[in-house]
Write a protein that holds these residues in place. Structure first.
Motif, mmCIF file in Angstrom:
data_model
loop_
_atom_site.group_PDB
_atom_site.id
_atom_site.type_symbol
_atom_site.label_atom_id
_atom_site.label_comp_id
_atom_site.label_asym_id
_atom_site.label_seq_id
_atom_site.Cartn_x
_atom_site.Cartn_y
_atom_site.Cartn_z
ATOM 1 N N GLY A 43 36.214 24.142 63.739
ATOM 2 C CA GLY A 43 37.067 23.759 64.855
ATOM 3 C C GLY A 43 36.279 23.378 66.101
ATOM 4 N N GLN A 44 34.959 23.478 66.051
ATOM 5 C CA GLN A 44 34.114 23.110 67.193
ATOM 6 C C GLN A 44 32.747 22.638 66.699
ATOM 7 O OE1 GLN A 44 33.195 26.525 69.634
ATOM 8 N NE2 GLN A 44 33.190 27.880 67.860
ATOM 9 N N ALA A 45 32.011 21.976 67.574
ATOM 10 C CA ALA A 45 30.649 21.551 67.244
ATOM 11 C C ALA A 45 29.742 22.780 67.225
ATOM 12 C CB ALA A 45 30.138 20.544 68.273
ATOM 13 N N ILE A 46 28.750 22.762 66.351
ATOM 14 C CA ILE A 46 27.772 23.845 66.286
ATOM 15 C C ILE A 46 26.365 23.249 66.308
ATOM 16 C CG2 ILE A 46 29.297 25.383 65.007
ATOM 17 C CD1 ILE A 46 27.593 24.729 62.494
ATOM 18 N N GLN A 47 25.391 24.074 66.651
ATOM 19 C CA GLN A 47 23.991 23.667 66.605
ATOM 20 C C GLN A 47 23.270 24.592 65.613
ATOM 21 O OE1 GLN A 47 21.299 24.734 69.836
ATOM 22 N NE2 GLN A 47 20.493 22.645 69.792
ATOM 23 N N VAL A 48 22.814 24.027 64.484
ATOM 24 C CA VAL A 48 22.054 24.785 63.495
ATOM 25 C C VAL A 48 20.618 24.879 63.976
ATOM 26 C CG1 VAL A 48 21.192 24.789 61.125
ATOM 27 C CG2 VAL A 48 23.516 24.026 61.602
ATOM 28 N N TYR A 49 20.026 26.073 63.905
ATOM 29 C CA TYR A 49 18.644 26.215 64.345
ATOM 30 C C TYR A 49 17.752 26.965 63.358
ATOM 31 C CZ TYR A 49 19.908 30.941 65.917
ATOM 32 O OH TYR A 49 20.338 32.240 65.969
ATOM 33 N N GLY A 103 29.418 25.032 78.611
ATOM 34 C CA GLY A 103 28.611 23.813 78.608
ATOM 35 C C GLY A 103 27.192 23.998 78.102
ATOM 36 N N ARG A 104 26.862 25.197 77.604
ATOM 37 C CA ARG A 104 25.514 25.464 77.096
ATOM 38 C C ARG A 104 25.594 26.018 75.677
ATOM 39 N NH1 ARG A 104 21.752 28.206 81.475
ATOM 40 N NH2 ARG A 104 20.561 28.218 79.562
ATOM 41 N N TRP A 105 24.553 25.767 74.885
ATOM 42 C CA TRP A 105 24.479 26.356 73.550
ATOM 43 C C TRP A 105 24.105 27.815 73.700
ATOM 44 C CZ3 TRP A 105 26.627 23.733 69.898
ATOM 45 C CH2 TRP A 105 26.593 22.342 69.916
ATOM 46 N N SER A 106 24.874 28.696 73.096
ATOM 47 C CA SER A 106 24.559 30.113 73.200
ATOM 48 C C SER A 106 25.042 30.859 71.969
ATOM 49 C CB SER A 106 25.189 30.715 74.459
ATOM 50 O OG SER A 106 26.594 30.658 74.363
ATOM 51 N N GLY A 107 24.620 32.086 71.878
ATOM 52 C CA GLY A 107 25.020 32.942 70.771
ATOM 53 C C GLY A 107 24.098 32.770 69.581
ATOM 54 N N GLY A 108 24.153 33.710 68.714
ATOM 55 C CA GLY A 108 23.383 33.677 67.482
ATOM 56 C C GLY A 108 24.271 34.091 66.333
ATOM 57 N N TYR A 109 24.945 33.150 65.740
ATOM 58 C CA TYR A 109 25.894 33.414 64.667
ATOM 59 C C TYR A 109 25.270 33.055 63.327
ATOM 60 C CZ TYR A 109 29.053 33.407 68.645
ATOM 61 O OH TYR A 109 29.646 33.678 69.846
ATOM 62 N N THR A 110 25.819 33.611 62.266
ATOM 63 C CA THR A 110 25.337 33.272 60.929
ATOM 64 C C THR A 110 26.511 32.949 60.021
ATOM 65 O OG1 THR A 110 25.383 35.569 60.170
ATOM 66 C CG2 THR A 110 23.303 34.766 61.084
ATOM 67 N N VAL A 111 26.227 32.101 59.048
ATOM 68 C CA VAL A 111 27.157 31.837 57.961
ATOM 69 C C VAL A 111 26.343 31.901 56.679
ATOM 70 C CG1 VAL A 111 26.930 29.319 58.153
ATOM 71 C CG2 VAL A 111 28.928 30.297 56.999
ATOM 72 N N GLN A 112 26.895 32.596 55.702
ATOM 73 C CA GLN A 112 26.172 32.842 54.465
ATOM 74 C C GLN A 112 26.931 32.245 53.302
ATOM 75 O OE1 GLN A 112 24.308 36.761 54.234
ATOM 76 N NE2 GLN A 112 25.455 37.060 52.339
ATOM 77 N N GLY A 113 26.209 31.671 52.369
ATOM 78 C CA GLY A 113 26.823 31.098 51.178
ATOM 79 C C GLY A 113 26.942 32.123 50.065
#
Length: 129
Positions: A43-49, A103-113
């Protein structure tokens, strides 16, 4: 390279050729050319790092470099990478990502397969809902 190093490499190559032994028998369990695809349906843009994969044999997460990449909602990020120490073994992928807040990239979320058997030239999908 020194003469000693060249000689060792030549001997190892000769032994491999003569015995027909695979490289994995010598600890080079590289699962080659694995295509990994992260689908973003959050539902939103994400930044993979970052990308990690689990090595069940050593009971640890291994990290692979991933360039920071923005994935818009409804799109996916695909790349191909070799994964060490998991050829023909069970593993799973874990992507780390950020979201925008103020307006800034923040947080450290994970998604696991899901767990899968890593085979050369395989494709693995991970879904972020």
């Amino acid at each position: 390279m020194t003469i000693k190093t060249i000689a060792r490499t030549a001997i190892a190559a000769t032994v491999l050729a003569a015995t027909g032994t695979s490289a994995s028998a010598f600890g080079f369990d590289i699962c080659e050319d694995v295509t990994m695809r992260l689908h973003n349906n959050s539902g939103q843009a994400i930044q993979v790092y970052d990308l990690d994969y689990y090595d069940y044999g050593q009971s640890l997460w291994r990290s692979e470099p991933v360039p920071d990449h923005i994935i818009q909602d409804g799109y996916y990020f695909t790349f191909t990478q070799n994964l060490e120490d998991v050829e023909n073994a069970q593993t799973l992928l874990r992507f780390r990502y950020r979201v925008t807040q103020g307006g800034r990239w923040s947080g450290g979320y994970t998604v696991q397969g899901n767990t899968f058997t890593c085979r050369n030239n395989s494709t693995v999908n991970v879904y972020l809902n």
